[in-house]
Design a protein around this motif. Structure first.
Motif, PDB file in Angstrom:
ATOM      1  N   SER A 181       0.857  -1.188   0.000  1.00 26.96           N
ATOM      2  CA  SER A 181       0.000   0.000   0.000  1.00 26.96           C
ATOM      3  C   SER A 181       0.890   1.233   0.000  1.00 26.96           C
ATOM      4  O   SER A 181       2.016   1.203   0.523  1.00 26.96           O
ATOM      5  N   THR A 182       0.412   2.305  -0.620  1.00 23.64           N
ATOM      6  CA  THR A 182       1.212   3.516  -0.767  1.00 23.64           C
ATOM      7  C   THR A 182       0.336   4.756  -0.599  1.00 23.64           C
ATOM      8  O   THR A 182      -0.888   4.681  -0.630  1.00 23.64           O
ATOM      9  N   MET A 183       0.994   5.896  -0.454  1.00 24.55           N
ATOM     10  CA  MET A 183       0.324   7.191  -0.535  1.00 24.55           C
ATOM     11  C   MET A 183       1.270   8.188  -1.193  1.00 24.55           C
ATOM     12  O   MET A 183       2.439   8.278  -0.812  1.00 24.55           O
ATOM     13  N   ILE A 224       4.075   2.276   2.214  1.00 22.18           N
ATOM     14  CA  ILE A 224       5.184   3.091   1.728  1.00 22.18           C
ATOM     15  C   ILE A 224       4.676   4.505   1.467  1.00 22.18           C
ATOM     16  O   ILE A 224       3.740   4.696   0.678  1.00 22.18           O
ATOM     17  N   LEU A 225       5.287   5.482   2.104  1.00 26.80           N
ATOM     18  CA  LEU A 225       4.956   6.878   1.847  1.00 26.80           C
ATOM     19  C   LEU A 225       5.812   7.381   0.688  1.00 26.80           C
ATOM     20  O   LEU A 225       7.038   7.211   0.683  1.00 26.80           O
ATOM     21  N   GLN A 230       7.853   1.644   5.211  1.00 27.97           N
ATOM     22  CA  GLN A 230       9.064   1.900   4.435  1.00 27.97           C
ATOM     23  C   GLN A 230       9.053   3.324   3.895  1.00 27.97           C
ATOM     24  O   GLN A 230       8.037   3.776   3.367  1.00 27.97           O
ATOM     25  N   PRO A 231      10.169   4.052   3.995  1.00 22.06           N
ATOM     26  CA  PRO A 231      10.286   5.355   3.324  1.00 22.06           C
ATOM     27  C   PRO A 231      10.774   5.154   1.901  1.00 22.06           C
ATOM     28  O   PRO A 231      11.076   4.031   1.477  1.00 22.06           O
ATOM     29  N   ASN A 272      13.762   6.659  12.287  1.00 19.18           N
ATOM     30  CA  ASN A 272      13.534   7.129  13.656  1.00 19.18           C
ATOM     31  C   ASN A 272      12.111   7.642  13.866  1.00 19.18           C
ATOM     32  O   ASN A 272      11.745   8.014  14.980  1.00 19.18           O
ATOM     33  N   TRP A 273      11.315   7.671  12.804  1.00 18.06           N
ATOM     34  CA  TRP A 273       9.959   8.219  12.858  1.00 18.06           C
ATOM     35  C   TRP A 273       8.900   7.150  12.581  1.00 18.06           C
ATOM     36  O   TRP A 273       7.781   7.474  12.211  1.00 18.06           O
ATOM     37  N   GLY A 274       9.268   5.895  12.722  1.00 12.77           N
ATOM     38  CA  GLY A 274       8.268   4.836  12.621  1.00 12.77           C
ATOM     39  C   GLY A 274       8.523   3.782  11.575  1.00 12.77           C
ATOM     40  O   GLY A 274       7.804   2.778  11.513  1.00 12.77           O
ATOM     41  N   CYS A 275       9.525   3.960  10.716  1.00 13.03           N
ATOM     42  CA  CYS A 275       9.795   2.966   9.677  1.00 13.03           C
ATOM     43  C   CYS A 275      10.712   1.862  10.192  1.00 13.03           C
ATOM     44  O   CYS A 275      11.620   2.119  10.986  1.00 13.03           O
TER      45      CYS A 275
END
Length: 388
Positions: A226-228, A266-267, A312-313, A328-331
């Motif tokens: 899934s992505t945005m 994935i953002l 995933q970034p 460090n922000w959740g990935c």
């Protein structure tokens, strides 16, 4: 103007999520609208703690290769710098030998996955059927390299095939799966809000159809991601609406015990440097705002983590330094080697097109107490890899 949210209220929201509660849509919007650095730090800390609980400290990566088989496309998305008309300057359409050569190169470089997506090319038919062309794409690779996981064809491509050939979505997905497709990219989602889509991608599938196709894939045993696509014209409310729809989709798959689910989120921050001028002018910047992407990364972890644990970034869009910070922000995953990347690079991204395994490992090792681990597409560890 919206009401001001007190620090105490935010603290209560974050405490509830640490106690296992799902973040509501209203609370998600509150978090995204915070501007105080101390509050953002608390959101980051909460996302990082949830990441540790839900996915562990190990940072994973995958050795994979992209194959964007054509950039000829019948649609005209306002953000896309990749598409070309047939016979236009810069257009291409890979032949079977080129595709197989790329797959061979991937195997020689120890890839476990091929990710394959491309433009919607009306000329891509065999014996008058689009489905036959896509099946040939699959068998060209899987016939010689059955060990490769083929992560291929977005919900948009499934809809395109179904429309071209007058077939049901289920028929198309079943045929692709039988030929050797192992999972479906959750791309073409952009933002799952039809007001946004009418501006970004008016010719693309609508929100309901995207959700329907992904749900059918799950029912038929085909995992998806899934992505945005974020950071363009969408509002915080629309970002949260998107995340809420993904969460509901995953909850349905799990509660109904479908044989497949969403494997990761994935953002994809918007890169506009080479995007068509109207949208680029409206957005007003060429590259993603890292601070905004990181806050959304954290809120996505808080909102989705109970249901979709792998996040995933995009190092292509944020650069490797930005993607490493996102850990460090959740990935919990830094993505793949890719080996080549055209869609985002043609939009003007500065992150590059290929990442060596050692470079990813070094980036992960720069974090305190975060070992690395090679994985496959569905997040199973590959035992031959050893962390530092």
């Amino acid at each position: 103007m919206g009401c001001l949210v007190t620090t105490k209220t935010i603290e209560s929201i974050l405490e509830n999520t640490l106690n296992g509660c799902d973040l509501s849509a209203t609370e998600g919007v509150m978090l995204l609208k915070q501007t105080d650095p101390n509050v953002k730090s608390a959101i980051k800390h909460t996302a990082d703690r949830l990441r540790q609980r839900q996915a562990g400290d190990t940072v994973t990566y995958i050795i994979n290769r992209n194959i964007n088989y054509t950039n000829i496309c019948e649609q005209h998305c306002s953000f896309c710098a990749f598409r070309r008309d047939a016979n236009a300057e810069g257009s291409y359409w890979l032949d079977w030998e080129q595709i197989l050569a790329k797959a061979t190169d991937a195997v020689e470089r120890n890839a476990t996955e091929i990710c394959m997506q491309g433009g919607l090319n009306p000329a891509a038919k065999i014996n008058g059927l689009s489905l036959n062309y896509y099946l040939r794409l699959v068998t060209t690779i899987k016939g010689k390299y059955p060990q490769l996981h083929l992560h291929a064809f977005s919900p948009q491509e499934v809809q395109f095939i179904a429309k071209e050939d007058n077939l049901s979505y289920a028929y198309v997905i079943t045929a692709l799966k039988a030929a050797g497709v192992d999972s479906m990219p959750g791309t073409a989602a952009e933002v799952l809000n039809d007001e946004v889509r009418r501006i970004l991608c008016p010719e693309k599938t609508d929100t309901a159809t995207w959700l329907e196709i992904v749900s059918i894939a799950h029912k038929l045993g085909l995992p998806t991601t899934s992505t945005m696509l974020s950071g363009h014209i969408e509002t915080p409310e629309q970002q949260i609406e998107h995340l809420d729809k993904l969460r509901t989709l995953q909850q349905t798959a799990l509660e109904k015990a479908y044989p497949a689910t969403i494997s990761e989120f994935i953002l994809l921050p918007f890169v506009g440097q080479e995007a068509p001028k109207p949208l680029r002018k409206r957005v007003g910047r060429d590259q993603p705002v890292l601070e905004d992407a990181l806050l959304l990364t954290a809120v996505a972890r808080i909102m989705l983590g109970n249901w979709i644990p792998n996040h995933q970034p995009s190092w292509v869009k944020l650069g490797l330094t930005g993607a490493t910070e996102a850990l460090n922000w959740g990935c919990n995953d830094i993505g793949g080697t890719l080996m080549e990347e055209h869609i985002t690079t043609m939009a003007g991204a500065l992150g590059g097109t290929c990442m060596e395994v050692e470079t990813l490992q070094k980036a992960i090792s720069s974090l305190n107490n975060r070992p690395y681990q090679q994985r496959d597409t569905l997040y199973h560890p590959i035992a031959t890899n050893k962390a530092l």
